[in-house]
Design a protein around this motif. Structure first.
Motif, mmCIF file in Angstrom:
data_model
loop_
_atom_site.group_PDB
_atom_site.id
_atom_site.type_symbol
_atom_site.label_atom_id
_atom_site.label_comp_id
_atom_site.label_asym_id
_atom_site.label_seq_id
_atom_site.Cartn_x
_atom_site.Cartn_y
_atom_site.Cartn_z
ATOM 1 N N ALA A 85 0.928 -1.168 -0.113
ATOM 2 C CA ALA A 85 -0.483 0.248 0.295
ATOM 3 C C ALA A 85 0.477 1.384 0.214
ATOM 4 C CB ALA A 85 -0.903 0.327 0.892
ATOM 5 N N ASN A 86 2.037 1.385 0.827
ATOM 6 C CA ASN A 86 2.822 2.222 1.218
ATOM 7 C C ASN A 86 3.590 2.437 -0.846
ATOM 8 O OD1 ASN A 86 3.844 3.539 3.652
ATOM 9 N ND2 ASN A 86 3.034 2.403 4.033
ATOM 10 N N LEU A 87 4.427 0.803 -1.329
ATOM 11 C CA LEU A 87 4.804 1.229 -2.287
ATOM 12 C C LEU A 87 3.256 2.198 -3.785
ATOM 13 C CD1 LEU A 87 6.809 0.658 -4.070
ATOM 14 C CD2 LEU A 87 5.548 -1.719 -4.501
ATOM 15 N N ALA A 88 2.261 1.924 -3.308
ATOM 16 C CA ALA A 88 1.488 2.110 -4.136
ATOM 17 C C ALA A 88 1.429 4.290 -4.703
ATOM 18 C CB ALA A 88 0.205 1.678 -4.171
ATOM 19 N N LEU A 89 1.785 4.375 -2.751
ATOM 20 C CA LEU A 89 1.493 6.117 -2.543
ATOM 21 C C LEU A 89 3.163 6.294 -2.438
ATOM 22 C CD1 LEU A 89 0.127 6.256 1.316
ATOM 23 C CD2 LEU A 89 -1.189 6.631 -0.910
ATOM 24 N N ALA A 90 4.240 6.036 -3.035
ATOM 25 C CA ALA A 90 5.434 6.089 -2.995
ATOM 26 C C ALA A 90 5.068 6.328 -5.292
ATOM 27 C CB ALA A 90 6.792 5.195 -3.265
ATOM 28 N N ALA A 91 4.220 5.301 -5.574
ATOM 29 C CA ALA A 91 4.593 5.997 -7.147
ATOM 30 C C ALA A 91 3.209 6.798 -7.754
ATOM 31 C CB ALA A 91 3.888 4.481 -8.233
ATOM 32 N N LEU A 92 2.434 7.381 -7.095
ATOM 33 C CA LEU A 92 2.226 8.151 -6.920
ATOM 34 C C LEU A 92 2.841 9.445 -6.454
ATOM 35 C CD1 LEU A 92 -1.291 7.168 -4.791
ATOM 36 C CD2 LEU A 92 -0.807 8.018 -7.576
ATOM 37 N N GLY A 93 3.009 9.535 -5.841
ATOM 38 C CA GLY A 93 4.263 10.835 -4.726
ATOM 39 C C GLY A 93 5.089 10.809 -6.119
ATOM 40 N N PHE A 94 6.028 9.197 -7.030
ATOM 41 C CA PHE A 94 6.656 10.114 -7.923
ATOM 42 C C PHE A 94 6.704 10.492 -8.794
ATOM 43 C CE2 PHE A 94 9.628 6.897 -5.421
ATOM 44 C CZ PHE A 94 10.566 8.321 -4.475
ATOM 45 N N ARG A 95 5.242 9.494 -9.032
ATOM 46 C CA ARG A 95 4.553 10.556 -10.197
ATOM 47 C C ARG A 95 4.313 12.330 -10.338
ATOM 48 N NH1 ARG A 95 2.973 12.417 -14.389
ATOM 49 N NH2 ARG A 95 1.377 12.309 -15.830
ATOM 50 N N GLY A 96 4.279 12.889 -9.174
ATOM 51 C CA GLY A 96 3.995 14.657 -9.255
ATOM 52 C C GLY A 96 5.103 14.979 -9.588
ATOM 53 N N ALA A 97 5.938 14.776 -9.805
ATOM 54 C CA ALA A 97 7.766 15.551 -10.607
ATOM 55 C C ALA A 97 6.870 15.731 -11.562
ATOM 56 C CB ALA A 97 8.734 14.443 -10.730
ATOM 57 N N SER A 98 6.369 15.053 -12.302
ATOM 58 C CA SER A 98 5.507 15.228 -13.755
ATOM 59 C C SER A 98 4.252 15.273 -13.454
ATOM 60 C CB SER A 98 6.406 14.686 -15.326
ATOM 61 O OG SER A 98 5.951 13.436 -14.770
ATOM 62 N N ALA A 99 3.079 15.859 -12.667
ATOM 63 C CA ALA A 99 2.089 15.371 -12.625
ATOM 64 C C ALA A 99 1.405 17.044 -13.363
ATOM 65 C CB ALA A 99 1.377 14.792 -11.495
ATOM 66 N N SER A 100 0.146 17.453 -13.590
ATOM 67 C CA SER A 100 -0.533 18.675 -13.918
ATOM 68 C C SER A 100 -1.267 18.484 -12.359
ATOM 69 C CB SER A 100 -1.846 18.333 -14.555
ATOM 70 O OG SER A 100 -3.208 16.976 -14.290
ATOM 71 N N PRO A 101 -1.558 19.920 -11.953
ATOM 72 C CA PRO A 101 -2.243 19.886 -11.041
ATOM 73 C C PRO A 101 -3.037 18.843 -10.527
ATOM 74 C CG PRO A 101 -1.516 21.560 -12.188
ATOM 75 C CD PRO A 101 -1.324 20.910 -13.333
ATOM 76 N N ARG A 102 -3.775 19.077 -11.470
ATOM 77 C CA ARG A 102 -5.499 17.764 -11.224
ATOM 78 C C ARG A 102 -5.031 16.402 -11.004
ATOM 79 N NH1 ARG A 102 -10.501 19.464 -12.303
ATOM 80 N NH2 ARG A 102 -10.889 17.494 -12.525
ATOM 81 N N GLU A 103 -3.856 15.229 -11.490
ATOM 82 C CA GLU A 103 -2.881 14.909 -10.779
ATOM 83 C C GLU A 103 -2.975 14.617 -9.534
ATOM 84 O OE1 GLU A 103 -1.325 12.184 -14.242
ATOM 85 O OE2 GLU A 103 -0.634 14.312 -14.350
ATOM 86 N N ARG A 104 -2.311 16.033 -9.333
ATOM 87 C CA ARG A 104 -1.632 15.379 -7.864
ATOM 88 C C ARG A 104 -2.432 15.814 -7.059
ATOM 89 N NH1 ARG A 104 2.781 19.067 -11.053
ATOM 90 N NH2 ARG A 104 1.687 20.853 -10.147
ATOM 91 N N LEU A 105 -3.324 16.636 -7.152
ATOM 92 C CA LEU A 105 -4.941 16.818 -6.460
ATOM 93 C C LEU A 105 -5.361 15.212 -6.283
ATOM 94 C CD1 LEU A 105 -7.097 18.118 -4.405
ATOM 95 C CD2 LEU A 105 -8.359 18.662 -6.566
#
Length: 179
Positions: A85-105
């Motif tokens: 579950a934490n690995l999934a959160l890590a993937a979301l966090g790293f995706r934040g490097a290039s994500a749009s504001p809506r994706e980061r939301l």
């Protein structure tokens, strides 16, 4: 982890918020023309959510019994599931490097679903069973509450900024073609 003093064990998770906050502050000073909300979101997503969750993933995979002891919980097969579950959160966090504001939301909301639920569990164990273990209260509890809250607040602000075409100074996007 049992050999580390309680104060270090309970405050260590705060580094996952402190380091990104310092990085964002310095980046905002070096890049005053970039929207602060965007800078903060990227630092927070990668540092607080991404690296923090990856650290928890690795800790639960490498030392599941030690992690259960640090939290004050019984050893359980669910520790393996918590790791992923934490690995999934890590993937979301790293995706934040290039994500749009809506994706980061969306990432902040997903993090909130898991971490705020964990926070409720920690508080329940604290009051119902007197669990004051370093991994149940203190820094980890602050992380569980604040990391998604900050992500959601910053992303919501940035979604509004991009929707209206204005940055934090009120100038239109044309003044900042790099954003």
């Amino acid at each position: 982890m049992d050999t580390l003093p309680y104060g270090i064990q309970t405050t260590f998770p705060l580094l996952f918020m402190l380091v990104p906050a310092l990085g964002a502050l310095l980046s905002c000073r070096r890049n005053p023309d970039r929207p602060a909300a965007e800078i903060w979101q990227r630092w927070w997503a990668i540092g607080a959510l991404g690296i923090g969750s990856l650290w928890i993933t690795l800790a639960f995979l490498a030392a599941p019994d030690g992690m259960a002891d640090t939290i004050g919980f019984a050893h359980s097969p669910f520790q393996f599931e918590i790791a992923f579950a934490n690995l999934a959160l890590a993937a979301l966090g790293f995706r934040g490097a290039s994500a749009s504001p809506r994706e980061r939301l969306t990432s902040g909301l997903a993090a909130a679903a898991f971490l705020w639920g964990a926070a409720v569990g920690h508080v329940h164990q604290w009051f119902a069973h007197g669990d004051h273990a370093a991994g149940n209260t203190g820094g980890i509890l602050a992380n569980d509450v604040l990391i998604p809250a900050v992500m959601i607040a910053l992303a919501a602000r940035d979604v509004r900024r991009t929707r209206t075409g204005h940055d934090r100074t009120g100038r239109g996007r044309a003044a900042h073609p790099a954003t």
